[in-house]
Design a protein around this motif. Structure first.
Motif, short mmCIF file in Angstrom:
data_model
loop_
_atom_site.label_atom_id
_atom_site.label_comp_id
_atom_site.label_asym_id
_atom_site.label_seq_id
_atom_site.Cartn_x
_atom_site.Cartn_y
_atom_site.Cartn_z
N LEU A 171 0.84 -1.21 0.00
CA LEU A 171 0.00 0.00 0.00
C LEU A 171 0.87 1.25 0.00
O LEU A 171 0.61 2.19 -0.74
N LEU A 172 1.91 1.22 0.83
CA LEU A 172 2.80 2.38 0.90
C LEU A 172 3.37 2.69 -0.48
O LEU A 172 3.34 3.83 -0.94
N SER A 173 3.87 1.65 -1.15
CA SER A 173 4.49 1.92 -2.44
C SER A 173 3.46 2.30 -3.49
O SER A 173 3.73 3.10 -4.37
N SER A 174 2.23 1.77 -3.39
CA SER A 174 1.19 2.16 -4.35
C SER A 174 0.83 3.63 -4.19
O SER A 174 0.61 4.34 -5.17
N VAL A 175 0.76 4.08 -2.93
CA VAL A 175 0.41 5.47 -2.70
C VAL A 175 1.51 6.38 -3.24
O VAL A 175 1.25 7.38 -3.93
N ILE A 176 2.77 5.98 -3.00
CA ILE A 176 3.89 6.77 -3.54
C ILE A 176 3.80 6.80 -5.06
O ILE A 176 3.95 7.83 -5.71
N GLY B 148 9.22 -0.67 3.92
CA GLY B 148 8.54 -0.28 2.69
C GLY B 148 9.30 0.80 1.94
O GLY B 148 9.47 0.71 0.73
N PHE B 149 9.79 1.80 2.67
CA PHE B 149 10.56 2.86 2.02
C PHE B 149 11.84 2.29 1.41
O PHE B 149 12.24 2.67 0.31
N ILE B 150 12.49 1.37 2.14
CA ILE B 150 13.69 0.73 1.59
C ILE B 150 13.34 0.02 0.28
O ILE B 150 14.03 0.13 -0.72
N GLY B 151 12.19 -0.68 0.31
CA GLY B 151 11.76 -1.40 -0.89
C GLY B 151 11.51 -0.47 -2.06
O GLY B 151 11.94 -0.74 -3.18
N VAL B 152 10.82 0.65 -1.81
CA VAL B 152 10.54 1.60 -2.89
C VAL B 152 11.85 2.12 -3.47
O VAL B 152 12.05 2.16 -4.69
N PHE B 153 12.78 2.48 -2.59
CA PHE B 153 14.05 3.05 -3.02
C PHE B 153 14.86 2.04 -3.84
O PHE B 153 15.35 2.35 -4.93
N VAL B 154 14.97 0.83 -3.32
CA VAL B 154 15.77 -0.19 -4.03
C VAL B 154 15.09 -0.57 -5.35
O VAL B 154 15.75 -0.80 -6.36
N GLY B 155 13.75 -0.58 -5.35
CA GLY B 155 13.04 -0.88 -6.58
C GLY B 155 13.26 0.18 -7.63
O GLY B 155 13.33 -0.09 -8.83
N LEU B 156 13.40 1.40 -7.17
CA LEU B 156 13.61 2.55 -8.05
C LEU B 156 14.92 2.44 -8.82
O LEU B 156 14.99 2.79 -10.00
N GLY C 241 5.99 -1.24 -6.46
CA GLY C 241 5.68 0.16 -6.74
C GLY C 241 6.93 0.93 -7.14
O GLY C 241 6.90 1.73 -8.08
N GLY C 242 8.02 0.66 -6.42
CA GLY C 242 9.27 1.35 -6.72
C GLY C 242 9.74 1.09 -8.14
O GLY C 242 10.13 2.00 -8.86
#
Lengths: 327, 516
Positions: free
Chosen positions: B120-125, B258-266, B313-314
């Protein structure tokens, strides 16, 4: 009840229609295995998904894709050349320049294009030189001059050693008498992304993969490596106009094993010719920004042979230069 | 832009699209749970089937599949000690021990909840700031990615506490094995022994399947059926979802992960496999009960699972903002767009905004669908713990053989998988930890490629890494991380702080410490 039966009947007919709708025109096999040297979902697969449904209808056969990734396609092509049954039941998608550079650069890869039967080339994605939108290089001349002024400092990305862009860089260096700092990436995407982010000075890449970025102004195209200017990029000069005999790109087509029966080959070629003329197919290819470049049979073989000669020459030159420097 | 946002929401609520999301979720969960079957593979195989759908329906199906596979991987990791996907390898660390304590349902519930929060966190971002974050990707070239990989390597230090030498040995072996294959900048084959199958290097997933599953199968068979005390069998009625209090406790950990995941996915080239280890490591760093990690500690499940779902999401951010695929799965998704005549590129959010925003909303809805389907599906899966060991063991081997073959359709890979299985057994026998080897295998190729590229860009000058602000900062963090893993650091900290170490961490440090 009757209606349900009718619906089932319709459904069944739709499912088997590739085989029944036309007279069977391919006699060698009812099912053709297509070996792809790359993973599902890549560029080869995109070609297969585009072409094969149309070809299946023309020839009255079913196509079965076999993904055999590894060694930049060499595992699949070794199998095509050495093991595949030459009865028309197995063909392969052949990608240049990897088809030839694989064995030119690596002695342990032993197949050659003389052991396969080229059928048809379908698409060619022309090469292009791009820079970031805020790059100091406004034109290809700026780029060449910078490379002349400071040898081995202008960084130019390519899609990997042995790929089309790598060999284009070598050809360009030889013709312009310059020395670039060539940076290989793992494919075209990382290469043009690095150029767009200003991590490297320029990227030699392909039109199909960068066109949306060029159109949007994120990348600036300096020159295309095609015979003539491209209709979608009318303002970008060809390297030829600028005095460099550089015509390059990556092509994808189909080849069979060596000794593929002539009738089978001829039927496949005729199938490809009818697909080529199909307006639906042309529209589908255009929607995917695939640059159709049909070359059939012996002409395709000649095209592969000519490229092989060029790559061999460039590679052996590079090797001897390397040895000279080492001494 | 605003209007596309709502158009997307309306589109996604179309019954066809909701059905597509549900189907994608179920397929994804299954694919993720099976070792060797990956989301990328499933997306590529299903892509031709979606040609006849509307673009948004097809994409909703594929995106929810991608997301659900991330959770699915943890099912096998927790129940069988065999990660279903590389991204779930870190979940094994605490998930399996927890299941062994008879709390398999609870472990899966934690994984599911963490997946929901991370997703959810990454979807919202993704829905809100994707266009802004998309540009960030361009700042990550070879030099910066090299620094990220170096930072990742330092995780080895914290994963091998207790046996630092053996941990470093394991990591070094992983890095060495990662050098097999053609050199990325010269094309020269290294350690390939003229074998074409090794030219492309060792397929990481093949190695992972062997390393985890074969030793586990052997262990199960050797343990036999008899010695099963009641504690190791999970009751299906076992409470799955965390209570309200537990949920609040695991929230900070999930959000950080979640933030780590978004960043690494990016970052291009890194994905769920890397993110889950990063998140695990940070959860451990921030926790007061470091020693309990690896023994079935809830935070050790929450962190990697929140991170690997957030990666989706990332990875989609650069994909939709710029047309740059952030992972191999999103690369295949881009192929799906092209089939519908949508050219991946910067115009995805403007010219094709309706389709794109439908996709983004679909990702959000898929998280909820995943949670609901997950509750039902997982209950059934827990039954695996009731099957006798001597049946489960051989079944794992069979699945591993099929999985290893399916990745590249290669018989050679089956042999490779078994070789890694034997290596895993040897490691087990000598009590050498496996996770550092896994990290070496994941990060080795990235380090190798980006180091050579960076030196080419920098004209052979090593200072290129320190002159660049992003990479210099990341490398400084790496240095800190190394120091922190040495005993020296502990004594420095003690010298500075008079208080006993128990109160040394901030109050929120123990993120999911509840152990009932």
């Amino acid at each position: 009840m009757k209606r349900a039966f009718a619906a089932t009947l319709v459904a069944t007919t739709v499912l088997v229609s590739p085989v029944l709708a036309q007279d069977a025109k391919y006699e060698a096999a009812s099912e053709i295995n297509v070996m792809q040297g790359f993973k599902a979902g890549g560029g080869s697969d995109a070609l297969a998904q585009l072409v094969q449904p149309y070809l299946a209808r023309e020839l009255g056969v079913n196509f079965v894709n076999q993904y055999i990734p590894g060694a930049t396609g060499a595992i699949a092509w070794t199998r095509l050349a050495k093991q595949a049954p030459a009865d028309g039941s197995t063909i392969s998608i052949t990608n240049t320049p990897m088809l030839q550079t694989n064995y030119i650069m690596n002695p342990s890869i032993t197949y050659t294009i003389d052991e396969i039967t080229p059928i048809a080339n379908v698409v060619t994605d022309p090469g292009i030189a791009v820079v970031a939108a805020d790059s100091p290089f406004q034109s290809f001349e700026d780029f060449v001059n910078a490379a002349k002024e400071k040898p081995s400092t202008v960084t130019v990305g390519n899609s990997g050693v042995g790929g089309d862009d790598y060999f284009t860089s070598l050809q360009f260096e030889r013709q312009a008498g310059v020395q670039l700092q060539k940076v290989p990436f793992q494919g075209d995407g990382p290469s043009w992304t690095a150029a767009m982010g200003g991590k490297i000075d320029a990227s030699f890449t392909n039109v199909g993969v960068t066109y949306p970025q060029i159109k949007e102004g994120n990348l600036r195209a300096l020159a295309v490596f095609a015979e003539e200017r491209l209709p979608e990029l009318p303002d970008v000069p060809t390297a030829k106009e600028l005095g460099y005999d550089l015509v390059a790109g990556s092509s994808r087509g189909y080849s069979g094993p060596g000794g593929l029966p002539d009738e089978a080959r001829q039927q496949l070629i005729e199938g490809f010719q009818r697909v080529m003329e199909n307006p639906d197919f042309q529209a589908a290819a255009k929607a995917q920004a695939l640059n159709l470049d049909f070359v059939f049979g012996e002409d395709y073989r000649a095209m592969l042979k000519e490229q092989e000669g060029e790559f061999k020459e460039l590679w052996s030159e590079l090797q001897s230069e390397g040895q000279a420097q080492a001494q | 832009m605003e209007s596309f946002f709502w158009v997307g929401l309306t589109n996604v609520l179309d019954p066809m699209n909701l059905t597509a999301i549900a189907i994608g979720t179920i397929i994804g969960m299954f694919v993720g749970a099976m070792p060797g079957l990956s989301a990328t593979m499933a997306i590529a195989l299903l892509l031709p089937l979606t040609y006849s759908f509307k673009p948004e329906t097809g994409l909703a199906l594929l995106a929810s599949l991608y997301l659900a596979a991330m959770y699915g991987g943890s099912i096998a990791a927790i129940l069988l000690r065999t990660p279903g996907t590389p991204a779930a390898a870190a979940t094994v660390m605490d998930g399996y021990p927890m299941a062994q304590k008879g709390k398999a349902g609870q472990a899966l519930g934690l994984s599911l909840t963490a997946s929901l929060i991370g997703g959810l966190l990454s979807s919202v971002i993704l829905l809100t700031v994707a266009p802004l974050l998309g540009r960030v990707v361009l700042n990550f070239g070879p030099v910066e990615i090299f620094a990220v990989a170096v930072l990742g390597i330092t995780i080895i230090g914290s994963l091998s506490q207790g046996s630092t030498i053996l941990g470093l040995l394991s990591g070094a072996i992983g890095l060495l094995l990662a050098t097999i294959g053609m050199d990325p900048t010269t094309g020269t084959p290294r350690f390939a022994f003229d074998n074409l199958e090794l030219f492309g290097g060792i397929d990481f997933t093949v190695a992972l399947i062997g390393l985890f599953s074969i030793p586990q199968a052997v262990r199960l068979v050797m343990k036999g059926n008899g010695k099963r005390d009641k504690g190791t069998v999970s009751r299906i009625a076992d409470r799955m979802l965390p209570t309200g209090r537990e949920f609040v406790k695991l929230l900070p950990n999930s959000i950080r992960s979640g933030f780590i995941g978004v960043f690494v996915g990016l970052i291009p080239g890194t994905g769920g496999d890397t993110a889950s280890w990063f998140a695990y490591n940070e959860a451990k760093r921030f926790s007061r009960r470091k020693a309990e990690f690896g023994t079935g500690y809830p935070a050790g499940i929450v962190a990697p699972e929140a991170a690997n779902n957030a990666v989706v999401g990332g990875a989609l951010i650069p994909t939709i903002a710029l047309g740059i695929p952030g992972s191999s799965s999103t690369a295949v998704l881009l192929g799906g767009l092209m089939v519908h005549g949508i050219l991946p590129g910067p115009t995805l959010m403007s010219d094709y905004g309706d389709v794109t925003y439908t996709l983004l909303w679909a990702v959000l809805f898929a998280n909820v669908a995943l949670f609901l389907v997950g509750i039902l599906f997982t209950r059934a899966c827990v039954a695996v713990t009731k099957i006798p060991n001597r049946v489960v063991g051989p079944v794992i081997v069979v699945l591993s053989v099929i999985g290893a073959y399916a990745i590249n359709n290669s018989v050679f890979d089956i042999g490779l998988m078994i070789a890694f299985g034997i290596l895993g057994l040897v490691f087990d026998t000598f009590r050498i930890p496996t996770p550092p080897l896994v990290i070496g295998l994941i990060l080795g190729p990235i380090l190798d490629t980006t180091l050579q590229q960076s030196l080419l860009i920098g004209g052979g000058n090593w200072m290129v890494f320190l002159q660049n602000p992003i990479s210099a900062t990341l490398l400084a963090f790496a240095l800190l991380s190394i120091l922190q893993a040495t005993p020296l650091f502990g004594s420095i900290v003690k010298a500075f702080r008079k208080k006993p170490p128990k109160g040394a961490e901030p109050a929120g440090g123990d993120m999911a410490g509840s152990r009932d």
